[in-house]
Motif scaffolding. Structure first.
Motif, PDB file in Angstrom:
ATOM      1  N   GLY A 169       0.797  -1.220   0.000  1.00  0.00           N
ATOM      2  CA  GLY A 169       0.000   0.000   0.000  1.00  0.00           C
ATOM      3  C   GLY A 169       0.827   1.267   0.000  1.00  0.00           C
ATOM      4  N   HIS A 170       0.488   2.190  -0.901  1.00  0.00           N
ATOM      5  CA  HIS A 170       1.244   3.455  -0.961  1.00  0.00           C
ATOM      6  C   HIS A 170       0.322   4.666  -1.083  1.00  0.00           C
ATOM      7  CE1 HIS A 170       1.012   1.786  -5.120  1.00  0.00           C
ATOM      8  NE2 HIS A 170       0.568   3.002  -5.368  1.00  0.00           N
ATOM      9  N   GLU A 171      -0.963   4.465  -0.782  1.00  0.00           N
ATOM     10  CA  GLU A 171      -1.921   5.569  -0.885  1.00  0.00           C
ATOM     11  C   GLU A 171      -2.693   5.653   0.427  1.00  0.00           C
ATOM     12  OE1 GLU A 171      -3.778   5.140  -5.209  1.00  0.00           O
ATOM     13  OE2 GLU A 171      -3.203   3.210  -4.374  1.00  0.00           O
ATOM     14  N   MET A 172      -2.795   6.851   0.998  1.00  0.00           N
ATOM     15  CA  MET A 172      -3.598   6.982   2.215  1.00  0.00           C
ATOM     16  C   MET A 172      -3.881   8.442   2.553  1.00  0.00           C
ATOM     17  SD  MET A 172      -1.424   7.354   5.539  1.00  0.00           S
ATOM     18  CE  MET A 172       0.305   7.812   5.653  1.00  0.00           C
ATOM     19  N   VAL A 173      -4.973   8.627   3.293  1.00  0.00           N
ATOM     20  CA  VAL A 173      -5.211   9.863   4.026  1.00  0.00           C
ATOM     21  C   VAL A 173      -5.367   9.449   5.488  1.00  0.00           C
ATOM     22  CG1 VAL A 173      -6.286  11.127   2.123  1.00  0.00           C
ATOM     23  CG2 VAL A 173      -7.716   9.724   3.625  1.00  0.00           C
ATOM     24  N   GLY A 174      -5.041  10.348   6.408  1.00  0.00           N
ATOM     25  CA  GLY A 174      -5.121   9.955   7.807  1.00  0.00           C
ATOM     26  C   GLY A 174      -4.984  11.143   8.736  1.00  0.00           C
ATOM     27  N   VAL A 175      -4.759  10.828  10.013  1.00  0.00           N
ATOM     28  CA  VAL A 175      -4.664  11.850  11.040  1.00  0.00           C
ATOM     29  C   VAL A 175      -3.319  11.684  11.763  1.00  0.00           C
ATOM     30  CG1 VAL A 175      -5.632  12.655  13.232  1.00  0.00           C
ATOM     31  CG2 VAL A 175      -7.159  12.022  11.333  1.00  0.00           C
ATOM     32  N   VAL A 176      -2.626  12.791  11.936  1.00  0.00           N
ATOM     33  CA  VAL A 176      -1.327  12.751  12.609  1.00  0.00           C
ATOM     34  C   VAL A 176      -1.530  12.353  14.071  1.00  0.00           C
ATOM     35  CG1 VAL A 176       0.672  14.117  13.343  1.00  0.00           C
ATOM     36  CG2 VAL A 176      -0.364  14.502  11.074  1.00  0.00           C
ATOM     37  N   GLU A 177      -0.794  11.335  14.516  1.00  0.00           N
ATOM     38  CA  GLU A 177      -0.893  10.847  15.895  1.00  0.00           C
ATOM     39  C   GLU A 177       0.287  11.327  16.736  1.00  0.00           C
ATOM     40  OE1 GLU A 177      -3.117   8.806  17.702  1.00  0.00           O
ATOM     41  OE2 GLU A 177      -4.425   9.412  16.050  1.00  0.00           O
ATOM     42  N   GLU A 178       1.445  11.492  16.086  1.00  0.00           N
ATOM     43  CA  GLU A 178       2.658  11.802  16.840  1.00  0.00           C
ATOM     44  C   GLU A 178       3.658  12.420  15.865  1.00  0.00           C
ATOM     45  OE1 GLU A 178       4.395   8.258  18.496  1.00  0.00           O
ATOM     46  OE2 GLU A 178       6.027   9.340  19.466  1.00  0.00           O
ATOM     47  N   THR A 179       4.452  13.358  16.349  1.00  0.00           N
ATOM     48  CA  THR A 179       5.459  13.963  15.478  1.00  0.00           C
ATOM     49  C   THR A 179       6.812  13.942  16.171  1.00  0.00           C
ATOM     50  OG1 THR A 179       4.915  16.156  16.349  1.00  0.00           O
ATOM     51  CG2 THR A 179       3.858  15.533  14.288  1.00  0.00           C
ATOM     52  N   GLY A 180       7.879  13.830  15.357  1.00  0.00           N
ATOM     53  CA  GLY A 180       9.235  13.918  15.896  1.00  0.00           C
ATOM     54  C   GLY A 180       9.557  15.363  16.261  1.00  0.00           C
ATOM     55  N   SER A 181      10.659  15.537  16.947  1.00  0.00           N
ATOM     56  CA  SER A 181      10.996  16.869  17.476  1.00  0.00           C
ATOM     57  C   SER A 181      11.344  17.857  16.360  1.00  0.00           C
ATOM     58  CB  SER A 181      12.169  16.756  18.438  1.00  0.00           C
ATOM     59  OG  SER A 181      13.282  16.187  17.734  1.00  0.00           O
ATOM     60  N   GLY A 182      11.676  17.334  15.175  1.00  0.00           N
ATOM     61  CA  GLY A 182      12.045  18.232  14.081  1.00  0.00           C
ATOM     62  C   GLY A 182      10.891  18.585  13.164  1.00  0.00           C
ATOM     63  N   VAL A 183       9.695  18.138  13.475  1.00  0.00           N
ATOM     64  CA  VAL A 183       8.542  18.424  12.603  1.00  0.00           C
ATOM     65  C   VAL A 183       7.888  19.721  13.067  1.00  0.00           C
ATOM     66  CG1 VAL A 183       6.278  17.620  11.852  1.00  0.00           C
ATOM     67  CG2 VAL A 183       8.162  15.988  12.107  1.00  0.00           C
ATOM     68  N   SER A 184       7.763  20.691  12.158  1.00  0.00           N
ATOM     69  CA  SER A 184       7.241  21.996  12.591  1.00  0.00           C
ATOM     70  C   SER A 184       5.920  22.379  11.933  1.00  0.00           C
ATOM     71  CB  SER A 184       8.280  23.080  12.300  1.00  0.00           C
ATOM     72  OG  SER A 184       8.533  23.131  10.906  1.00  0.00           O
ATOM     73  N   ARG A 185       5.628  21.817  10.774  1.00  0.00           N
ATOM     74  CA  ARG A 185       4.435  22.240  10.038  1.00  0.00           C
ATOM     75  C   ARG A 185       3.186  21.441  10.427  1.00  0.00           C
ATOM     76  NH1 ARG A 185       4.670  20.566   5.314  1.00  0.00           N
ATOM     77  NH2 ARG A 185       2.762  21.668   4.729  1.00  0.00           N
ATOM     78  N   LEU A 186       3.349  20.376  11.185  1.00  0.00           N
ATOM     79  CA  LEU A 186       2.214  19.492  11.486  1.00  0.00           C
ATOM     80  C   LEU A 186       2.129  19.254  12.984  1.00  0.00           C
ATOM     81  CD1 LEU A 186       3.140  16.874   8.769  1.00  0.00           C
ATOM     82  CD2 LEU A 186       1.148  18.377   8.640  1.00  0.00           C
ATOM     83  N   ARG A 187       0.911  18.937  13.461  1.00  0.00           N
ATOM     84  CA  ARG A 187       0.779  18.564  14.870  1.00  0.00           C
ATOM     85  C   ARG A 187      -0.269  17.460  14.985  1.00  0.00           C
ATOM     86  NH1 ARG A 187      -0.946  23.869  17.794  1.00  0.00           N
ATOM     87  NH2 ARG A 187       0.801  24.616  16.516  1.00  0.00           N
ATOM     88  N   LYS A 188      -0.285  16.836  16.136  1.00  0.00           N
ATOM     89  CA  LYS A 188      -1.247  15.761  16.413  1.00  0.00           C
ATOM     90  C   LYS A 188      -2.654  16.252  16.109  1.00  0.00           C
ATOM     91  CE  LYS A 188      -2.790  13.039  20.455  1.00  0.00           C
ATOM     92  NZ  LYS A 188      -3.041  11.728  19.851  1.00  0.00           N
TER      93      LYS A 188
END
Lengths: 340, 340
Positions: A58-77
């Motif tokens: 599988g290589h197609e999806m939409v979803g909801v962010v559950e967790e982000t690494g410390s370097g991720v700035s544009r997205l949040r849970k």
């Protein structure tokens, strides 16, 4: 979590596997809201040698962010996101040119038919969308992960523009998406080559002006009849098998363009004096850098002008994924959505 | 009149043949002022099976109109004309699109190494130029018949534009013309792949910023070194043999374009996932519709801004044409002009 694994041709199983975890600061973990089965997943489904080790699919999806690494700035849970099938850092020379499929730190997803997915380079890769996870727009949003934008890429590379004459080879979900994308870009005439009436009917609704059910030399002759013997300026090849390439050569007008988005199941093909060269035909296409197109097309999906999600004609649960593969392989279903 | 005929590989003879005559009202008879030997003439010179019947040769010439059919209106006796290597009626759908090499009533010249040539569709085919037949501009005007505009076509199809990075494969007359054309269109960096110093020196004078003498994998590695590993956006292939195609694949940047004008001496070639498709590389090119370009470029030749005629480094009389072939085949001469 549960995930679909392929153990060989015709053998897809849904099993318990370890949850993915953050491995780099730029990673995010996304809970899958909808995934789907791609026409290109059918190639291993037909051909993969049996193995004791399952391959995640599988290589197609939409979803909801559950967790982000410390370097991720544009997205949040909690952000709803669309995941293009290619991972991209968003900063390298290729990403800046809009060719995210060649990202220097990229790669391709292969674990989306699952409950959770680890997304590397989440800031570069994911696009958030202002929708709830029970939105009626989910099917169309999911097509921005691959299928519709692959059709769009075919049309963009084929330089479809107002007044273009186009032949689309293949009535699968990518072929129909190519029809919709060509119409959106102003094509005047769109000849759809396909023989499954339920599919070509959707193609007609999406802008196909002619349907040619014949294949091979008969199909080429039919397109010649429809075009005064010349063929069409643009040919969008959405299959990937050699006979489709040969048909593209036969229906392309001198000076025209063949744009391929069907993943080629061959390496060598004719390109010489009697085929491409003598008639100044251009051959283009490749894996769609869908990340480059999402921002442009998303508003049209959100306001309902574009409904590419109509390619989905069956929905299964994650546990039913094997049945989804079977239905697509047997051409009972055009494209199958997976709801974990 | 006298004309050059090829009787087989390495066997060119100049013989007395009947004068051509008007056969259709749209014909003209042109007295050849200058003709030349093309790199593509060397393919039969190396390979043609021996025959008792000679084949007339040559498809490039400038000359003076001697006689016109009753249907010719744009030309009259005494006009100095440039003859593109392809015959074109100037009115069909392809000619109107600027693809005169696919003219519905067209064809290719093959009798220009001679004293007189019959020109079908003279109004469509020929372009007159305001020069005397002893003009110093004859060599450069003659390149508008094929060689320079073939290089120009390569660059146009490759979409060379200000700032482009370009690799030119081949240091023959077409390769050097491709360098000159790329520079004229604004290319910022031009890597010329060729190993004949006298030729690559002219290439440098015409705009090549780098010269790579190595071939095959070594040549590819050298271009990678020069481009930070990426290759160039544009590759102009001016040879026509398979190794040149393979080299083009190796030096093309992901998302880039390979534009071929060397007549392919092969039919099948790799176009799949690991070559063209996976990297979204476009393959384009073909026989140059030089007729479409002459009006645009002629003023720059007439006022001396462009001197593409510098590719000619030897001139022979018509009777010496066999020696001209030999000199080109042995790479003693870059391109040979024939003065009947």
């Amino acid at each position: 979590m549960r995930a679909a694994l392929m153990y060989g041709a015709g053998d897809v199983r849904v099993e318990q596997v370890p949850d993915p975890t953050i491995q780099a600061p730029t990673d995010a973990i996304v809970r899958v809201v909808r995934a789907c089965v791609c026409g290109s997943d059918l190639h291993p489904y037909h051909q993969m040698p049996a193995s004791e080790q399952g391959t995640p699919m599988g290589h197609e999806m939409v979803g909801v962010v559950e967790e982000t690494g410390s370097g991720v700035s544009r997205l949040r849970k909690g952000n709803f996101v669309i995941a293009p099938f290619a991972i991209s850092d968003g900063t390298c020379q290729y990403c800046r040119e809009g060719l995210q499929t060649s990202c220097e730190h990229g790669g391709f997803f292969s674990t989306c038919q699952a409950e959770l997915v680890r997304v590397p380079h989440a800031d570069g890769t994911l696009v958030s969308a202002p929708v709830a996870e029970d939105s009626e727009l989910l099917p169309s949003l999911l097509t921005l992960s691959d299928v519709f934008l692959t059709g769009h890429h075919a049309a963009v590379r084929g330089q479809v523009a107002p007044g273009s004459t186009v032949t689309v080879i293949g009535d699968g979900a990518v072929g129909l998406s190519s029809v919709l994308a060509s119409r959106r870009l102003g094509a005047e005439r769109i000849i759809l080559m396909g023989r499954h009436t339920a599919r070509t009917d959707l193609g007609r609704e999406w802008g196909a002006t002619d349907v040619v059910a014949e294949r091979g030399d008969e199909g080429i002759a039919k397109v010649a009849d429809l075009t005064g013997g010349a063929g069409t300026h643009v040919v969008l090849e959405a299959v990937g098998h050699r006979p489709a390439y040969d048909m593209a050569l036969g229906v392309a007008r001198a000076g025209g363009t063949i744009s391929r988005v069907g993943v080629p199941q061959y390496e060598d093909a004719p390109v010489g004096m009697s085929t491409l060269f003598g008639k100044n035909i251009t051959l283009t296409g490749g894996p769609a850098p869908v990340r480059a197109y999402i921002e442009e097309l998303l508003p049209e999906v959100l306001d309902g002008r574009l409904e590419p999600g109509r390619v989905f004609d069956r929905t299964v649960t994650l546990d039913q994924t094997p049945e989804g593969y079977r239905a697509m392989a047997d051409r009972e279903a055009l494209k199958v959505m997976v709801r974990p």
